[in-house]
Structure formats: structure tokens, C-alpha cells
Design a protein around this motif. Structure first.
Motif, PDB file in Angstrom:
ATOM      1  N   GLY A  59       0.810  -1.210   0.000  1.00 25.94           N
ATOM      2  CA  GLY A  59       0.000   0.000   0.000  1.00 25.94           C
ATOM      3  C   GLY A  59       0.843   1.258   0.000  1.00 25.94           C
ATOM      4  N   PHE A  60       1.846   1.308   0.866  1.00 27.27           N
ATOM      5  CA  PHE A  60       2.680   2.506   0.923  1.00 27.27           C
ATOM      6  C   PHE A  60       3.658   2.570  -0.247  1.00 27.27           C
ATOM      7  N   GLU A  65       3.320   2.581 -12.417  1.00 31.48           N
ATOM      8  CA  GLU A  65       3.738   1.689 -11.334  1.00 31.48           C
ATOM      9  C   GLU A  65       2.790   1.814 -10.144  1.00 31.48           C
ATOM     10  N   ALA A  66       2.395   3.047  -9.814  1.00 29.82           N
ATOM     11  CA  ALA A  66       1.498   3.260  -8.678  1.00 29.82           C
ATOM     12  C   ALA A  66       0.160   2.568  -8.889  1.00 29.82           C
ATOM     13  N   ILE A  67      -0.410   2.715 -10.079  1.00 28.05           N
ATOM     14  CA  ILE A  67      -1.711   2.091 -10.355  1.00 28.05           C
ATOM     15  C   ILE A  67      -1.588   0.573 -10.324  1.00 28.05           C
ATOM     16  N   ALA A  68      -0.490   0.042 -10.882  1.00 27.72           N
ATOM     17  CA  ALA A  68      -0.290  -1.412 -10.863  1.00 27.72           C
ATOM     18  C   ALA A  68      -0.169  -1.922  -9.423  1.00 27.72           C
ATOM     19  N   HIS A  69       0.649  -1.236  -8.603  1.00 29.18           N
ATOM     20  CA  HIS A  69       0.799  -1.648  -7.206  1.00 29.18           C
ATOM     21  C   HIS A  69      -0.515  -1.515  -6.451  1.00 29.18           C
ATOM     22  N   GLY A  70      -1.231  -0.407  -6.682  1.00 31.52           N
ATOM     23  CA  GLY A  70      -2.455  -0.160  -5.937  1.00 31.52           C
ATOM     24  C   GLY A  70      -3.538  -1.176  -6.234  1.00 31.52           C
ATOM     25  N   THR A  71      -3.786  -1.433  -7.510  1.00 23.59           N
ATOM     26  CA  THR A  71      -4.814  -2.415  -7.860  1.00 23.59           C
ATOM     27  C   THR A  71      -4.419  -3.803  -7.368  1.00 23.59           C
ATOM     28  N   HIS A  72      -3.128  -4.090  -7.398  1.00 22.55           N
ATOM     29  CA  HIS A  72      -2.624  -5.355  -6.865  1.00 22.55           C
ATOM     30  C   HIS A  72      -2.882  -5.437  -5.361  1.00 22.55           C
ATOM     31  N   ALA A  73      -2.581  -4.357  -4.640  1.00 21.83           N
ATOM     32  CA  ALA A  73      -2.759  -4.340  -3.185  1.00 21.83           C
ATOM     33  C   ALA A  73      -4.221  -4.512  -2.803  1.00 21.83           C
ATOM     34  N   VAL A  74      -5.115  -3.805  -3.501  1.00 20.70           N
ATOM     35  CA  VAL A  74      -6.542  -3.932  -3.216  1.00 20.70           C
ATOM     36  C   VAL A  74      -6.995  -5.370  -3.442  1.00 20.70           C
ATOM     37  N   VAL A  89      -5.152   1.076   1.224  1.00 17.28           N
ATOM     38  CA  VAL A  89      -4.818   0.678  -0.151  1.00 17.28           C
ATOM     39  C   VAL A  89      -5.850   1.194  -1.148  1.00 17.28           C
ATOM     40  N   HIS A  90      -7.110   1.250  -0.755  1.00 21.51           N
ATOM     41  CA  HIS A  90      -8.103   1.855  -1.648  1.00 21.51           C
ATOM     42  C   HIS A  90      -7.801   3.341  -1.849  1.00 21.51           C
ATOM     43  N   ALA A  91      -7.454   4.029  -0.765  1.00 27.00           N
ATOM     44  CA  ALA A  91      -7.211   5.476  -0.854  1.00 27.00           C
ATOM     45  C   ALA A  91      -6.030   5.792  -1.756  1.00 27.00           C
ATOM     46  N   VAL A  92      -4.894   5.135  -1.524  1.00 26.07           N
ATOM     47  CA  VAL A  92      -3.702   5.479  -2.297  1.00 26.07           C
ATOM     48  C   VAL A  92      -3.850   5.064  -3.754  1.00 26.07           C
ATOM     49  N   THR A  93      -4.660   4.041  -4.025  1.00 22.27           N
ATOM     50  CA  THR A  93      -4.916   3.663  -5.415  1.00 22.27           C
ATOM     51  C   THR A  93      -5.708   4.750  -6.129  1.00 22.27           C
ATOM     52  N   ALA A  94      -6.527   5.475  -5.384  1.00 19.77           N
ATOM     53  CA  ALA A  94      -7.315   6.558  -5.982  1.00 19.77           C
ATOM     54  C   ALA A  94      -6.444   7.749  -6.379  1.00 19.77           C
ATOM     55  N   TYR A  95      -5.295   7.949  -5.709  1.00 19.36           N
ATOM     56  CA  TYR A  95      -4.492   9.145  -5.951  1.00 19.36           C
ATOM     57  C   TYR A  95      -4.116   9.317  -7.426  1.00 19.36           C
TER      58      TYR A  95
END
Length: 924
Positions: free
Chosen positions: A603-604, A617-626, A641-647
Motif C-alpha cells: 500500500g505505501f 507503477e502506482a496504479i499497478a501496485h495499488g490495484t494489486h494491493a486492493v 490501499v483503496h485510498a492510495v490507489t485513488a491518488y
């Protein structure tokens, strides 16, 4: 009595048609799931067999079945599926799935799922794949988590998955699988009993006597149309009994008795083969069943058992396999064994098993009462598995040890350990089912710890605090340090969820003062994070001085604290170091550390990539984390993880997706009652409003976080954690509320300067520039913007730098310095174009036009025509990675990678990977 014969397939025409439609869509590259539920014997297996022999006869078929007696076997379901894979993939998966019991490093469900996903992709080259899993309610939790992981990553694969269960709402199924079962793209078929016409056809097929319609109506009412039960009655009673005009139909004898009569009619060799096979499972090697049953002619015995409808040949392979036609039949044979013979067969099976865990399970089933020696062996095995992070196997072994021990003290200890292992394995539902049993144990520190851990995992925070505090209050000379250390760890995690920095530090220090344990813990991480969010970043970093810069991370001493170090680097603006540590923490904790720590790290890592301007990279990590958090029921991290994926989605103008993630973050934060999670969720939604230019909604979203309404202030007031104050200060400034903006910004400026955090100082300087410009202080604004850019120059490139260029360029243009403004705006424009930050790119275009510049969007740079996933795949391909390597890196199927690359070629007008190099060169 009727003779045994193979019953015809009756009815279910609508169900077959619907399944055929779903198969057609899957064959066209739209992977689909079919869920079939209904009571035992209702015909789920028969429906699947008819479908496979009809519409799906030309497909590649992959089958497995959950088994009641093997539910505690980690990855038992996956190892069945493995038999259908190519040899090389099967060997790799065998090593991954059975690693725990073979003494190698334990594998988590994601690793096992990734290997299976890779192999599944290679099965569909020529024909679509139909993956059938019967009785999923009997499958082990690790297998179900791995299966969920696979199903969520089938994007364009030609795969139809058919899941059969008695109850699709079974609470034992993981939440991630429940979401798939109830997804709009899933076909759900609930089977009811057969109608009278179908039952009359069944009666005619069994012959020789036919029964009148009225009798079949009564028989249907008597059995609710269950075909297995109707068939049993028709075979059990002669026609004159069923149709003799009795007021009440005869009560059917138990199904087990009917099977017992059929078994008794077999010759001794066939009977012994069937009985031995029932001990081994739904399917087993023929030679093993024959050896256990002392059957001299196995093939002859199998042929006769097949003629009696008791066995069938298993999947073609070496060695030959035998299988039961239906789980109820196997269960009936097994329950019909005399206790002494059943115990004897289990002992023989234990001697034949190469896998130590399966051998131990057979010994458990062979036990005739308490067995202290076996209980000790099971407890030792559980401890060994827990050291490797094989939590599911550890839980099963510990529970079995508790059942076999004659000593109440050891029973209680092993039961409590088993429940803790279930929680660490992510099997929350099974752990929750045992809560009342735990409460019946004599109260002590260990009991209170496990109850507190369970309450915390299920979101009952007040109860968790009460139980964990009691753990410490009730400890005595007999309480082991392990229980206290784990209680302190959970208390620190609870305080971290609630943003209570002093209590985080307090409990982390209490736990660390105890002798160290043998497994990874979150205590060092908690201490460093607690110190950091209370403002003592330097002391937090000093507490992590034991960590080396690089691995290996194969012991708790080398791993514990790595996650915290990555988070502290992130909050201090050291983005390169943060991404390094967080990625390593994620991978290391997945290999046998703490499951929730791995997801916190991912998430971080998403947040770090967002701030660094690496949005793909951020979107890939975020959707993976969710996905991973949902798949494995890790509720406590879902808000973040939902919040940071939205950024980054908000920055790109994908408002619908960003708002959905922000809403999910807010809901999870509300359930947990966590101020920091609430701040993350509100910030995510505020970023959407900022990108849209709706500053009033930003104010509405973030104003509730202003003091004195929200206490305590730890976490959300620490610069670098969550950027709600800069967003609110900017929105207030842009709506003309200057003095309110000053009141919001000043504390943030002060803390950022005190902590010497360059990126936060840069954000504060940008807000100060906007504020001074609004006051008409041109020189002060100019100085603030230049100070912000100077702070950004201290580190790597970042998103904040682009925002500063835009704000500074806009201010310069408004003051008439158009040439200088254009230089700043063009610098911002390059970054916005590269990131596909559409809302900001449009603003930048307008400002450049006002400067007299005509903006040109180079066709090759930024590739707005490619989606984020396509661009990520293309860049990995340019690095020389094969499709299979890219699939493993992104945890997608090979078919999905091929699909994305094909889209890239088409959109960019190229025909090969070589063409990608030139198209992406300017981005690099």
C-alpha cells in the motif's frame, strides 16, 4: 429390488443452455465463472459431467474436488489441479504448493496462484479451458485464496470456471471468493429437485416395473425430488411396495445402508479395494489402495467394482488412479467401515505416505483415543510450520494435537495456538467459529490474547483492547513471554490503527523488552512508526539501526523493521529509498513473514510511486494491493490501499474509478473507527475534487479534520503522512477565504520546516505562493514558488515539482512575465503529458495559450492512446522481458500479456517488439 444400473441424465436443459452460453463467451476471450449450488445428491456432479461430455467435449478440462477429510491439507485442491498441467509447470507448482510439508520455504497463496496462473495460460493455446472444482466448501483456505487470486486475474483468457458447492453463501468461504460468486459476470445456478416427468423417466430407465403418475408424485413429495434419494428408494423397494396404495410411503433406509448392501454383493477383492480407496480420498493411486486392501489382482477388482457402480477410473496417467463417482458414495463406504478396520487402514496409509503431514493426518484418524505421543508430534510439526510461516498447516496440526491430548492444560494451549495460526493464515471465519470454544477454556493470559487477536481481526476494537489489556493484567509466573510479546504486538497494532502514538510506543517498548521470539513480529516496525508519527523521526530511524541496507531478509532480525524504514523514508521524501525498502518488505513478508505487513508495504509502495511521478507503477501496485487485501480478507489495511490507489487515478482524470476507491476507503475507515484511515479516504476524494477544480467540495471534505473537532492529532498532523492540509489550504485560497487558508497552512509550514522534510516544505511553499499571490504580494509569492522548486531539487523528480511549475508559471503569466511563465509551464507540461495527467495538462495548455504559445502534443511521448496497463506491459517488454516474465512480474496471465501487447502494436502502428523501442525511447 431393482438391479443397479447407470441412471440417465434427466432434465436440467435450461441450466445446460446457460452454461453453454457462458462457455461461448469464455471461448471468445471473456473468462467466466459458473457457480452451481444445491443440497447433497441434487445432481450438481451429474450436471457438470453432462456439460463436459456435451458442449465442452472439445475443451481442455482441469478438475479438482474439495474433500472433507483433506480440508486441513494446505493446497490440496491446487495439487489436484496440478495433475492437468504441463509437466514442467506441474513440477514447479508441486514444489510451491507442497513446500510447507516437504520442509522447504513456505509459499503463500499468491505465489502458488501465480505459478498456477502461468501454467493455465499455456493450456488455452488450442482450445478453451474448462476448470471444474466440485465441493469447494471442503477445500482448504490457502487453496481457496490461491484460486481467488487466479480467477481475479483472468482478463482475456479463454477459461470457464465451474464451481460446485452445497451453499454458495457458506461463511467458511473467503470473502474474496464470495465477491466473485456474487459478481454480475458470474452465472449462479441453484439446483432444485427433479419434477415428476423426470422421475418417471428415471423409474423407466431403472426398470423393469413402471409406477403410476400418482405414485411418482408422492415419491417426489417424499424426497423433494432429490435424484440420488429417489434412485435409492427405487432400488431399495419393489414396485408393489412403492405403488401398493399405502397411506404413507416406507421411510427410506439410510443411503449408507444401500451402499453397504451393494458393497456386500461384491467379491472380497473388489470390496477390499473400495474400502481401502475410501480411506485414501475421492481418488487415489490404484496400487496404493490395492496394497492397503491386500488385493492380489487390482485391475480385476477395479473392473468388478466399476460394474457395481462403486468406483471408476481416475484421470489417465501413471500410476493408474481409482475414483469414487460421488462424494456421498465415498463417505457412505468410509462411514460403513468397522471402527477397527478403519483404524487399521489409516495406519497402513500413514506408513505408505511420503508426505509427513498427510501421514500424520492418517495417524490422527487411526487413533482410538487420546494419544500423548502423537499429540506431541503434531505440536512439534505445528511449531515447525509456524517458523516457516506455513500458518494453515500449523493450525491444522495444532488443533489435532489438542483433540488427542489427555491433559487439559496442553489441550487448551494447543487449541489457542491453532486459533492464532488460523488468524495468521487469513482463515478468519474458521477462527471465529471457535470463539465460544475458546471462551470455555480456563481463563489465562494466553486465552485473553487469542480472544483479543480475534476481536481485533474482526474489527471489534474496544473488545480487542479489553482482552489484550487483560492478558497483561492476568499474567503470572507460568505465563510465557511469547504470549505477552504477541499481546504487546497486537496492542501496538491496535493503537496504530487508532493513531495513538504514545500508546504505540508504550506497547512496542514493552514487547521489545521481552526475550525475542522465533517468528517475525511487528514490534520494531510499530516502535519506529509510533516515534515518527509523534514527531521524533530521528529517533525512529535510530531504532532501525540494526537493519542492513540490503538483504537477505531470512531471519526476523534482518526483516523486522524494514517496512517501517520504508515508510519513514517515504514520509521524509526519500522516495528512491522508500520504494527500495517497501518493495523488499513486501516480497520478504510474503515469503514467510506477516501477511498483513506485506500488504501494508504494498500500500505505501503505491503512495511512494505516486509521489515519485511513477503513476503506471502506482496504479499497478495499488490495484494489486486492493486485490490481495480483498482476496485474503485483510480488512485492516483496505482503507489505506483503496485510498492510495485513488491518488493517481484522480490525477489522470479517471474520476469514476478514483471515486469508487475513495468511497471504499471511507467505508472501511468508518467500520474501523480510525482517524488516520479516514484522513486517507477524505484526501483521496479531495484529490478528485481538486483535479476537477471543485474547491468548495474539497473544503467540505477536509474541514472536519481541523481541530478541535478531531482528537487525538497524531498521524494526520505529521507532515508526509497524508497531505490533507495542503489540499485544504489551496482550496480555501482559491475560494477567497484567505485568513482561513492562513490558519490551515501555518501549522503545516512550521512542522515541515521543523522536520526538514523537503517535499512537504515544497508543498507548503506552493500553497504559500498561492496565498501571497491572492493577497497581491507578488514578490513574496515569487520567492515562495522558487523556494518550493529549490526544495524539490534536493531529491529525485516528483509530482509536487510539476504542480509547482504550473502554479509558478500561472502566477508569472498573471503578472505579465509571459516568457518566464512559458518556461515554467512547459516544464510542467512535459511531466503532465508523461503521466497522462489530463486535467492538469488541460490547465497547462490554457495557460500556455494565454502566453502566446501553441502547445503540441508529440505523438510518441506519453502515449495517451495506450492504457496504463498497456504502457506498463510495453515498457517491460522493451526491457527484454519475455511474455512469461512480464506475466509473473505483474501477476497476470500470459494470455493477458499477449492481449495487451497486441493492442500496443495496433495502436502504435507497429508489428513487433523492436518497434516498441523507438516508440518508447523518448519516455525513457
Amino acid at each position: 429390488m431393482r438391479q443397479t444400473s447407470e441412471a440417465p441424465f434427466l432434465g436440467r436443459h435450461q441450466e445446460l443452455t446457460s452454461m453453454g452460453t457462458w462457455l461461448d463467451r469464455a471461448a471468445g476471450g471473456e473468462p467466466r465463472v459458473v457457480v452451481i449450488d444445491g443440497t447433497a445428491g441434487i445432481g450438481k456432479t451429474s450436471l457438470i459431467r453432462r456439460f463436459l461430455s456435451g458442449k465442452a467435449r472439445d475443451c481442455r478440462v482441469v478438475t479438482a474436488s474439495g474433500e472433507e477429510f483433506e480440508r486441513e491439507l494446505a493446497y490440496g485442491l491446487i495439487t489436484q489441479l496440478m495433475c492437468h498441467l504441463p509437466d514442467s509447470a506441474g513440477a514447479t507448482l508441486r514444489e510451491a504448493a507442497l513446500g510447507a510439508s516437504l520442509g522447504t520455504a513456505a509459499q503463500d497463496p499468491i505465489s502458488v496462484g501465480a505459478v498456477f496462473l502461468d501454467a493455465l495460460g499455456r493450456l488455452q493455446d488450442r482450445n478453451p479451458v474448462v476448470m471444474v472444482i466440485d465441493d469447494i466448501h471442503w477445500a482448504g483456505t490457502p487453496s481457496l485464496h490461491a484460486l481467488t487470486f487466479v480467477l481475479r486475474r483472468l482478463r482475456v483468457d479463454r477459461v470457464l470456471t465451474v464451481l460446485a458447492t452445497r451453499d454458495s453463501a457458506d461463511p467458511r468461504l473467503p470473502q474474496g471468493l464470495h465477491r466473485l460468486i456474487h459478481d454480475d459476470t458470474t452465472l449462479r445456478l441453484t439446483l432444485e429437485g427433479l419434477g415428476v416427468p423426470e422421475l418417471m423417466a428415471l423409474n423407466a430407465a431403472l426398470g423393469p416395473a413402471s409406477l403410476p403418475h400418482r405414485t411418482m408424485v408422492r415419491l417426489r413429495d417424499h424426497t423433494l425430488g432429490n435424484p440420488l434419494h429417489v434412485k435409492a428408494l427405487l432400488q431399495q423397494f419393489p414396485a408393489d411396495v412403492l405403488g401398493g396404495g399405502r397411506a404413507v410411503l416406507p421411510a427410506p433406509r439410510r443411503y449408507e445402508r444401500i451402499i453397504a448392501e451393494r458393497l456386500a454383493a461384491c467379491d472380497p477383492g473388489s470390496r477390499c479395494l473400495v474400502q481401502a480407496a475410501s480411506v485414501l480420498g475421492m481418488s487415489s493411486p490404484l496400487h496404493m489402495a490395492a496394497e492397503m486392501g491386500a488385493v492380489p489382482e487390482p485391475l480385476t477388482a477395479l473392473t468388478r467394482a466399476m460394474a457395481c457402480g462403486l468406483l471408476e477410473e481416475g484421470p489417465t496417467g501413471t500410476p493408474p488412479q481409482v475414483a469414487f463417482p460421488h462424494p456421498l458414495l465415498r463417505a457412505a463406504v468410509y462411514r460403513g467401515l468397522e471402527p477397527a478396520k478403519r483404524s487399521h487402514l489409516h495406519r497402513m496409509a500413514a506408513d505408505l505416505m511420503a508426505d509427513p503431514w498427510i501421514a500424520l493426518q492418517h495417524r490422527v484418524h487411526a487413533a482410538v483415543g487420546p494419544d500423548g505421543q502423537l499429540a506431541e508430534e503434531l505440536a512439534l510439526f505445528a511449531a515447525q510450520q509456524s517458523e516457516k510461516g506455513a500458518w494453515s498447516a500449523a493450525a491444522s496440526a495444532s488443533m489435532a494435537a489438542a483433540r488427542l491430548s489427555a491433559k487439559p492444560g496442553r489441550q487448551a494451549r494447543w487449541l489457542l495456538q491453532g486459533v492464532e495460526y488460523l488468524l495468521l493464515a487469513g482463515d478468519v471465519s474458521q477462527a471465529a467459529e471457535l470463539e465460544q470454544t475458546i471462551r470455555g477454556v480456563a481463563p489465562d493470559a494466553e486465552q485473553h490474547y487469542v480472544l483479543g487477536h480475534l476481536a481485533l481481526t474482526t474489527g471489534r476494537l474496544d473488545e480487542a483492547r479489553r482482552e489484550l489489556s487483560t492478558c497483561w493484567d492476568t499474567c503470572d509466573a507460568t505465563t510465557g513471554p511469547e504470549a505477552l510479546r504477541k499481546a504487546a504486538e497486537q496492542m501496538a497494532w491496535l493503537c496504530l490503527i487508532q493513531g495513538d502514538a504514545p500508546r504505540i510506543i508504550h506497547w512496542a517498548e514493552r514487547g521489545l523488552a521481552l526475550p525475542p521470539g522465533e517468528r517475525s513480529s511487528f514490534l520494531r516496525d510499530s516502535l519506529a512508526i509510533g516515534l515518527a508519527i509523534s514527531g521524533d523521526y530521528a529517533q525512529g530511524m535510530r531504532s532501525l539501526a540494526h537493519l542492513s541496507d540490503t538483504g537477505p531478509r531470512d531471519t526476523p532480525e534482518r526483516l523486522d523493521g524494514l517496512l517501517a524504514r520504508g515508510m519513514l523514508h517515504l514520509w521524509n521524501g526519500q522516495l528512491r529509498e522508500a520504494r527500495r525498502d517497501l518493495k523488499e518488505a513486501f516480497n520478504s513478508h510474503r515469503r514467510g513473514g506477516l501477511p498483513y505487513a506485506a500488504l501494508v508495504a504494498l500500500g505505501f509502495l503505491t503512495d511512494a510511486a505516486y509521489r515519485a511521478g511513477q503513476w503506471n507503477e502506482a496504479i499497478a501496485h495499488g490495484t494489486h494491493a486492493v486485490s490481495l487485501a480483498e482476496d485474503t480478507d485483510q480488512i485492516s489495511i483496505l482503507a489505506v490501499v483503496h485510498a492510495v490507489t485513488a491518488y493517481p487515478l484522480a490525477g489522470r482524470g479517471d474520476f469514476r474509478a478514483a471515486e469508487a476507491h475513495a468511497a471504499s476507503a471511507a467505508e472501511h475507515a468508518r467500520v474501523l473507527g480510525d482517524i488516520n484511515d479516514s484522513a486517507f479516504a477524505a484526501t483521496a476524494l479531495a484529490l478528485v475534487h481538486t483535479a476537477r477544480g471543485d474547491h468548495e467540495k474539497v473544503i467540505e471534505q477536509l474541514s472536519p479534520f481541523l481541530p478541535p473537532e478531531i482528537v487525538p492529532r497524531y498521524g494526520i498532523e505529521e507532515p508526509g503522512l497524508v497531505a490533507w492540509r495542503p489540499l485544504l489550504a489551496e482550496a480555501l485560497t482559491r475560494t477567497g477565504r484567505i485568513e482561513e487558508a492562513q490558519a490551515v497552512l501555518a501549522p503545516y509550514e512550521r512542522r515541515a520546516a521543523e522536520r526538514s522534510r523537503p517535499l512537504e516544505q515544497a508543498a507548503a511553499a506552493r500553497c504559500r505562493g498561492l496565498l501571497e499571490e491572492a493577497r497581491g504580494h507578488v514578490e513574496a509569492a515569487d520567492q515562495a514558488f522558487r523556494d518550493g522548486l529549490r526544495h524539490c531539487a534536493q531529491g529525485d523528480g516528483c509530482w509536487e515539482e510539476a504542480l509547482l511549475h504550473l502554479a509558478y508559471g500561472t502566477a508569472l503569466r498573471r503578472s505579465g512575465r509571459r516568457r518566464s511563465a512559458a518556461a515554467e509551464l512547459e516544464a510542467a507540461h512535459r511531466t503532465f503529458r508523461r503521466l497522462q495527467a489530463t486535467p492538469y495538462l488541460e490547465r497547462c495548455d490554457r495557460e500556455l495559450t494565454a502566453c502566446g504559445r501553441v502547445t503540441v502534443h508529440p505523438r510518441q511521448t506519453g502515449h495517451p492512446v495506450l492504457t496504463a496497463q498497456e504502457l506498463t506491459v510495453a515498457r517491460l517488454a522493451v526491457q527484454g522481458m519475455t511474455n512469461q516474465q512480464i506475466a509473473r512480474e505483474l501477476l497476470l496471465s500470459v494470455k493477458t500479456i499477449e492481449y495487451h501487447l497486441s493492442n500496443c502494436y495496433s495502436k502504435l502502428g507497429i508489428t513487433s517488439r523492436m518497434g516498441l523501442v523507438g516508440k518508447l525511447a523518448q519516455d525513457d
